[in-house]
Design an enzyme around this catalytic site. Structure first.
Site, PDB file in Angstrom:
ATOM      1  N   ASP A 312       0.842  -1.181   0.000  1.00 47.73           N
ATOM      2  CA  ASP A 312       0.000   0.000   0.000  1.00 47.73           C
ATOM      3  C   ASP A 312       0.884   1.239   0.000  1.00 47.73           C
ATOM      4  O   ASP A 312       1.899   1.292   0.706  1.00 47.73           O
ATOM      5  CB  ASP A 312      -0.896  -0.012   1.241  1.00 47.73           C
ATOM      6  CG  ASP A 312      -1.893   1.128   1.232  1.00 47.73           C
ATOM      7  OD1 ASP A 312      -2.537   1.337   0.201  1.00 47.73           O
ATOM      8  OD2 ASP A 312      -1.996   1.815   2.255  1.00 47.73           O
ATOM      9  N   SER A 381     -11.220  25.261   6.950  1.00 46.34           N
ATOM     10  CA  SER A 381     -12.488  24.537   6.855  1.00 46.34           C
ATOM     11  C   SER A 381     -12.657  24.050   5.428  1.00 46.34           C
ATOM     12  O   SER A 381     -12.115  24.633   4.482  1.00 46.34           O
ATOM     13  CB  SER A 381     -13.672  25.437   7.246  1.00 46.34           C
ATOM     14  OG  SER A 381     -13.899  26.413   6.242  1.00 46.34           O
ATOM     15  N   ALA A 382     -13.394  22.970   5.278  1.00 48.89           N
ATOM     16  CA  ALA A 382     -13.625  22.412   3.947  1.00 48.89           C
ATOM     17  C   ALA A 382     -14.445  23.358   3.088  1.00 48.89           C
ATOM     18  O   ALA A 382     -14.403  23.306   1.855  1.00 48.89           O
ATOM     19  CB  ALA A 382     -14.333  21.064   4.074  1.00 48.89           C
ATOM     20  N   GLU A 383     -15.193  24.246   3.744  1.00 53.11           N
ATOM     21  CA  GLU A 383     -16.053  25.167   3.005  1.00 53.11           C
ATOM     22  C   GLU A 383     -15.250  26.310   2.383  1.00 53.11           C
ATOM     23  O   GLU A 383     -15.391  26.627   1.203  1.00 53.11           O
ATOM     24  CB  GLU A 383     -17.115  25.727   3.959  1.00 53.11           C
ATOM     25  CG  GLU A 383     -18.206  26.510   3.253  1.00 53.11           C
ATOM     26  CD  GLU A 383     -19.314  26.907   4.218  1.00 53.11           C
ATOM     27  OE1 GLU A 383     -19.846  28.003   4.064  1.00 53.11           O
ATOM     28  OE2 GLU A 383     -19.622  26.109   5.120  1.00 53.11           O
ATOM     29  N   LEU A 386      -9.456  27.684   3.244  1.00 54.43           N
ATOM     30  CA  LEU A 386      -8.453  28.678   3.604  1.00 54.43           C
ATOM     31  C   LEU A 386      -8.135  28.562   5.092  1.00 54.43           C
ATOM     32  O   LEU A 386      -8.962  28.102   5.893  1.00 54.43           O
ATOM     33  CB  LEU A 386      -8.955  30.101   3.337  1.00 54.43           C
ATOM     34  CG  LEU A 386      -9.053  30.603   1.901  1.00 54.43           C
ATOM     35  CD1 LEU A 386      -9.734  31.964   1.899  1.00 54.43           C
ATOM     36  CD2 LEU A 386      -7.682  30.690   1.265  1.00 54.43           C
TER      37      LEU A 386
END
Length: 685
Positions: A312, A381-383, A386
């Site tokens: 892997d 944050s994923a939103e 940044l």
């Protein structure tokens, strides 16, 4: 083009010291006598035959025979007993190294108690030995985990030094691939609620103790096959020796029974017969020193015959999380300005990637970082994609390319051409580009990549020289996978891998007659681990992976598979080398004894007395003495194992034939002649 700033290399892990043999020889000597019990020797048919001949010769010492002096008969009987004792000593010494560790493991688990949850929901204190699969136990800081299990609630640091030898604690928590815990390890912080997954006698600790106690080790198919070969050779030589007396009588001569017994012992493969058990036990001991639990000896030997390794990518070939490997400056921006801004923008990023940027830049930058309460943190944050800080009236941001461009109010087409080319190059190489900005100004980029572990390319090159092909398995897209595969030096790659893809590849290789090894830690690796001839699961992986594999690495180091292959090859090559040496020995001993026995009956056979031995009595006793001493001389080699060099099977065979075949042929000629001179000088014959 701006030169990237390179990251420092990691140091290599030091090896643990080996068990000192000097402290084990006294108990091994006692065990050598205890193993004279025929019920124990029946596991080694060749040495059982030697013991029976020693008994017969001892009896003959008390029966007067004008053709054989009592002194010579006694010496032959003593050396036959020494031959058996030396073989028993080798086996006992190999077992002793494992039993010393087993005793320390047992001592750590004696008297262990557990806090088990009863049906009422209350916790009661019980003996750890009374726990059964499915029981729930609570373990708090400072307490030992009473058995193998899965964390169902809580998060804590666990010290696994009792099992792995590593003092640095590891984090264990419920859910995911880090929920498995091992019995006899200590919780050093917080608490855990553990569901026991093994009944008494089935835990990792129990399997480890059983493995290192050599007497309980089951013979592998290779050992069984070699035993059959040795028994066959013994029967053939027994038949040959039994027919010599009729030939002698037909020619008007007579061969004393003591001489015939001595001839039988020197012709049968006593060298490998005496060392076979020690070789097998020592091989398993080397595996235990690697902190690998083998569910069967078959898996260890299969590792020695592996043709294909499936590894892997994440955690095996690379470090796992993407790491910062370089910074790329925008035109007109200094390196210090970019590194300081990137460091500040990453302080509030708690992702593994963000931490790697901070670690990378702290090693390069001398800036004084602000305290946490001095800055306004902008967490990743994923939103927003940044992260950054506001400090001293300035704003620092780092993040995905399009997110940072939107923050500074710039389109991709407006990016400086030089920086745009570098960002494209990073993406095309399989890396992840990030941008860094301050107060609306674009400062440069960060190159995140899967960092290939140091030395892994060289290890793959060694495996290639041994004729082993490496295949990297990854869920990455083909472009990223190809870039990492080229850097690591693997022979092939499976991109966008699924459990079905892994399983299909293993079956394809096995269908072509190849032995396949696979390592993994997730539940999705379980089918491939079960199908592979050698399946290595990580101890901190899922329960499904550990149950499917036939080897479990207590250190959870996927690169350990390469060491297991090395141990398997050493085990097979050591058996082959000493078998070659033993058979070659018989040729020389044939020229030592047979001409001496028949010289009086057939004077023409005197031409075969190549060693020019002084007398038939000296020839026989010299061969018997050499036959005994060569076993003890080879004990260190049997315990250490023959070192396997990076070469293909044909090269290894030629090397073994040259060293052990030719050496086994020449050594007895020299050794028997020297013993003959010594015996004659001491007037022992």
């Amino acid at each position: 083009m701006n030169a990237p700033i390179q990251a420092p290399k990691n140091g290599a892990k030091q090896q643990q010291p080996r068990t000192a043999i000097a402290a084990l020889w006294k108990p091994a000597l006692v065990q050598a006598f205890a193993k004279l019990d025929p019920r124990q020797l029946k596991r080694s048919p060749v040495m059982l035959v030697v013991e029976l001949t020693a008994v017969v010769t001892t009896v003959l010492c008390f029966i007067p025979n004008p053709a054989v002096s009592t002194g010579l008969a006694v010496q032959i009987a003593l050396w036959l007993w020494f031959t058996v004792l030396f073989a028993n000593f080798a086996e006992a010494l190999a077992e002793g190294r494992g039993k010393a560790r087993a005793d320390s493991l047992k001592a750590g688990s004696q008297g262990l108690s557990a806090r088990r949850r009863a049906a009422s929901g209350q916790f009661e204190t019980v003996a750890a030995s009374s726990l059964r699969r499915g029981d729930l136990v609570r373990v708090e800081a400072g307490e030992l985990i009473p058995g193998d299990g899965e964390v169902v609630e809580g998060i804590a640091a666990v010290n696994e030094a009792a099992i792995t030898g590593e003092s640095a604690p590891v984090i264990r928590e419920s859910g995911g691939d880090r929920s498995a815990v091992t019995g006899n390890t200590r919780v050093v912080s917080d608490w855990l609620l553990v569901k026991i997954t093994a009944n008494p006698g089935e835990s990792t600790l129990d399997r480890m103790i059983a493995l290192v106690e050599g007497a309980k080790r089951q013979k592998t198919p290779n050992e069984v096959a070699l035993d059959i070969l040795l028994i066959g050779l013994t029967l053939i030589f027994l038949l040959v020796v039994a027919t010599l007396q009729p030939f002698a009588r037909f020619a008007g001569g007579d061969l004393p029974l003591v001489y015939l017994v001595a001839l039988l012992v020197t012709l049968i493969p006593t060298t490998i017969g005496g060392l076979l058990s020690a070789i097998g036990i020592a091989g398993m001991d080397r595996l235990v020193r690697l902190n690998v639990i083998a569910k069967s000896g078959r898996a260890v030997e299969a590792a020695g015959d592996v043709h294909v390794l499936l590894l892997d990518k994440t955690g095996t070939i690379t470090f796992g999380n993407r790491r910062c490997s370089a910074l790329v400056k925008a035109p007109g921006v200094s390196g210090k300005e970019l590194s300081d801004a990137a460091l500040l923008a990453s302080l509030a990023d708690d992702t593994p990637e963000g931490k790697s940027i901070v670690e990378y830049l702290r090693a390069l930058s001398a800036m004084v970082e602000p305290a946490r309460d001095e800055v306004t943190a902008i967490a990743f944050s994923a939103e927003t994609r940044l992260s950054g800080v506001d400090w001293n009236g300035r704003s620092y941001r780092k993040g995905a390319v399009d997110a940072v461009l939107a923050w500074v109010g710039m389109s991709r087409a407006e990016m400086p051409e030089q920086l745009s080319r570098e960002i494209d190059r990073i993406a095309q190489s399989g890396g992840t580009p990030l941008l860094v900005a301050a107060d609306g100004k674009l400062l440069g980029g960060i190159h995140l990549k899967d960092v290939v572990k140091p030395g892994i390319r060289e290890r793959f090159a060694e495996l290639r020289q041994m004729g082993i092909r490496t295949v990297m398995v990854t869920g990455d897209n083909p472009l990223t996978a190809a870039a990492i595969a080229a850097e690591a030096g693997v022979d092939d790659v499976i991109a966008e891998a699924t459990p079905e893809k892994k399983l299909a590849r293993i079956r394809q290789e096995q269908g072509e007659g190849k032995m396949v090894a696979m390592c993994g830690d997730g539940a999705n690796d379980a089918p491939a681990l079960a199908q592979a001839d050698v399946g290595l699961a990580m101890n901190d992986g899922t329960q499904a992976a550990r149950e499917a594999a036939n080897l479990v690495d207590l250190d959870s180091d996927p690169t350990k598979l390469l060491d297991v292959v090395q141990v398997g090859k050493e085990l097979l090559v050591t058996r082959g080398a000493l078998t070659t040496f033993s058979v070659a020995n018989d040729v020389a001993k044939y020229f030592a004894i047979l001409p001496a026995l028949f010289a009086g009956i057939y004077p023409q056979l005197g031409v075969l007395n190549l060693m020019q031995l002084r007398s038939p009595q000296s020839a026989i006793l010299s061969a018997i003495v050499f036959n005994a001493l060569i076993i003890i001389a080879l004990i260190p080699l049997a315990l250490r194992g023959v070192r396997v060099q990076a070469a293909d099977a044909a090269s290894l065979l030629r090397r073994n034939l040259l060293i052990y075949g030719l050496g086994g042929l020449v050594a007895p000629f020299i050794g028997i002649k020297l013993i003959d001179i010594l015996l004659t000088a001491l007037h022992l014959v």
